[in-house]
Design an enzyme around this catalytic site. Sequence first.
Site, PDB file in Angstrom:
ATOM      1  N   GLN A  48      13.463 -35.702  11.952  1.00 13.24           N
ATOM      2  CA  GLN A  48      13.780 -34.632  12.912  1.00 13.24           C
ATOM      3  C   GLN A  48      13.544 -33.250  12.295  1.00 13.24           C
ATOM      4  O   GLN A  48      13.230 -32.298  13.005  1.00 13.24           O
ATOM      5  CB  GLN A  48      15.245 -34.725  13.357  1.00 13.24           C
ATOM      6  CG  GLN A  48      15.574 -35.896  14.254  1.00 13.24           C
ATOM      7  CD  GLN A  48      16.079 -37.084  13.462  1.00 13.24           C
ATOM      8  OE1 GLN A  48      15.725 -37.270  12.314  1.00 13.24           O
ATOM      9  NE2 GLN A  48      16.906 -37.895  14.085  1.00 13.24           N
TER      10      GLN A  48
ATOM     11  N   ASP B 147      27.728 -34.711  15.940  1.00 12.36           N
ATOM     12  CA  ASP B 147      27.687 -35.733  16.992  1.00 12.36           C
ATOM     13  C   ASP B 147      29.093 -36.090  17.460  1.00 12.36           C
ATOM     14  O   ASP B 147      29.279 -36.558  18.582  1.00 12.36           O
ATOM     15  CB  ASP B 147      26.945 -36.977  16.508  1.00 12.36           C
ATOM     16  CG  ASP B 147      25.450 -36.692  16.462  1.00 12.36           C
ATOM     17  OD1 ASP B 147      24.988 -36.101  15.474  1.00 12.36           O
ATOM     18  OD2 ASP B 147      24.768 -36.999  17.457  1.00 12.36           O
TER      19      ASP B 147
ATOM     20  N   LYS C 146      24.048 -36.273  11.499  1.00 13.44           N
ATOM     21  CA  LYS C 146      22.912 -37.026  10.949  1.00 13.44           C
ATOM     22  C   LYS C 146      23.155 -37.428   9.494  1.00 13.44           C
ATOM     23  O   LYS C 146      23.652 -36.626   8.704  1.00 13.44           O
ATOM     24  CB  LYS C 146      21.658 -36.151  11.066  1.00 13.44           C
ATOM     25  CG  LYS C 146      20.371 -36.796  10.611  1.00 13.44           C
ATOM     26  CD  LYS C 146      20.125 -38.163  11.194  1.00 13.44           C
ATOM     27  CE  LYS C 146      20.127 -38.202  12.705  1.00 13.44           C
ATOM     28  NZ  LYS C 146      20.228 -39.579  13.252  1.00 13.44           N
TER      29      LYS C 146
END
Length: 348
Positions: free
Chosen positions: A197, A238, A249
């Site tokens: 990412q 998250d 992550k």
Amino acid sequence: MTTTLLPLTYDQEILKLIDQRLLPTEEVYLTVRTIEDTYRAIQDMIVRGAPLIGFTGIWGMALFVKHNPKATFEQFERAAAYLKSARPTAVNLAFEIDRCVEMAKLETHMSSLYPMLVAHAKSEMNNLYEKNLSMAKFAEIELQKIYGDRPLNLMTICNTGVLACGVLGTALGTIIHLNNKKKVKMVYASETRPYLQGSRLTSFELLKEGIDHKIVVEGAASYLMKNKLVDAIFAGADRIVENGDTANKVGTSSLSIIAKHYGIPFYIVAPISSFDLQLSTGDQIEIELRDPNEILQYKGVSIAHAEANALNPSFDVTDHSCITGIICENGVIVPTSPKAVRAIVEKI
Ligand code: MRU
């Protein structure tokens, strides 16, 4: 490079998602017509990033009622549970879908729910820019207290920009805001194995914004911090629980531990929808384990021995003791404690 990225569009009742697996080399939009398509798009990471999968979840529920106008409330609830299971760690998906269930409870006919869910999804996305900008402004004040107005070297992990949020972004939105204020010297973007990412998506967004940056491998974090190349770190979230422990992550936790060792401020930037105050510590967060082939292969080509196996936790939990501050649209939580978290999150 200036064209704005639009990761999610909805026109004439057709949801389109940019296929984030192909970026930055190809910009391909996929059409999502059913709740099953939505599930697959979230699980296969065509769409990703906690806030954006939350919004995609609302559209998914809207598509369910569009195709099932005579569904019962129980069928709607089952569809909601199915869609929530597409990815377990980011609470935003459950948060947004649970709100759809609350809306459904008040409706006697499913058919009247469809326009309501579509309007809800649109208004949530429209409000997001202001929310993200207010987080960025809080972050700017925090940095100013430490460093004054000098341009800074910043580090980030994963992708927390437009591609993760639909607009501006959280941690990356902060970096873009600071750059607009001429307060950014260099950004180090962690490549973020195995889905990349950082190197595929964050670097692409930084290039579009014209922000000076370098991609670094995760293992370079200690080198950068020991050599005073990083003034502050911004990461997304998250799921943030009551004591401030934060799932993000995989690799975020090690960044925070190294930052604490070298005395470098480490901030989490995330919206209220990323908080889960039903959980008291990070040990209770379900961590998604993904396909080992994401590690063993690159674009379908093996990069390890055919008999090798891999373990692929997609997230880790950063201990609240390693977080300098958690920044959301309501303000800054510093230092983190259950009382401080509740005070900011439940602020009217
Ligand atoms: O697996 P991903 O790409 O969905 O993981 C994304 C992250 O971990 C982000 O940092 C997080 O969702 C915050 S996005 C604003």
